[in-house]
Design an enzyme around this catalytic site. Sequence first.
Site, PDB file in Angstrom:
ATOM      1  N   CYS A  99      40.414  40.700  41.150  1.00 43.13           N
ATOM      2  CA  CYS A  99      39.335  40.177  40.309  1.00 43.13           C
ATOM      3  C   CYS A  99      38.023  40.647  40.941  1.00 43.13           C
ATOM      4  O   CYS A  99      38.029  41.367  41.933  1.00 43.13           O
ATOM      5  CB  CYS A  99      39.415  38.660  40.135  1.00 43.13           C
ATOM      6  SG  CYS A  99      39.157  37.677  41.614  1.00 43.13           S
ATOM      7  N   CYS A 121      38.235  42.591  36.186  1.00 42.37           N
ATOM      8  CA  CYS A 121      37.461  43.585  36.941  1.00 42.37           C
ATOM      9  C   CYS A 121      37.175  44.830  36.108  1.00 42.37           C
ATOM     10  O   CYS A 121      36.433  45.705  36.534  1.00 42.37           O
ATOM     11  CB  CYS A 121      38.125  43.941  38.268  1.00 42.37           C
ATOM     12  SG  CYS A 121      39.643  44.857  38.149  1.00 42.37           S
ATOM     13  N   CYS A 161      38.592  48.855  38.442  1.00 46.02           N
ATOM     14  CA  CYS A 161      39.912  48.907  39.072  1.00 46.02           C
ATOM     15  C   CYS A 161      40.438  50.334  39.036  1.00 46.02           C
ATOM     16  O   CYS A 161      40.519  50.937  37.974  1.00 46.02           O
ATOM     17  CB  CYS A 161      40.894  47.999  38.333  1.00 46.02           C
ATOM     18  SG  CYS A 161      40.495  46.262  38.497  1.00 46.02           S
TER      19      CYS A 161
END
Length: 136
Positions: free
Chosen positions: A12, A86, A90
């Site tokens: 996250c 995110c 990512c």
Amino acid sequence: MTSSKPSVLFVCVHNAGRSQMAAGWLRHLAGDTVEIRSAGSEPADQINPVAVAAMAEVGIDIVAEHPKKLEPEAVEASDIVITMGCGDTCPFFPGKRYEDWKLDDPAGQDLDAVRPIRDDIRTRIEKLLTEIGGTV
């Protein structure tokens, strides 16, 4: 030597709430049958104390955990990458299993608001464990 255990990475933004709660649940429910990592694209200074309190209510201690910076190596070393808000930050590696869990962010929330997030994460972890053959 590669591990025969499945490995899961929870990601996250701040690695202070959702991903830490998910890692705590998985550790609690799977023991050492799964390799567990968590990280954040912009890690916070500390874990959200309300997330710590919510997990403590169900007997899971995450107080000693620390937010960690997401490194491409962690993604590369994981079989399953579970993202929690995110977005494009990512890293993506072909051949990995990716899931995006839509969860409310516990940041700035009180305990009453964080409990349902905690319980939703547990349900998702239990489902994940049945899919990867872990113990519940």
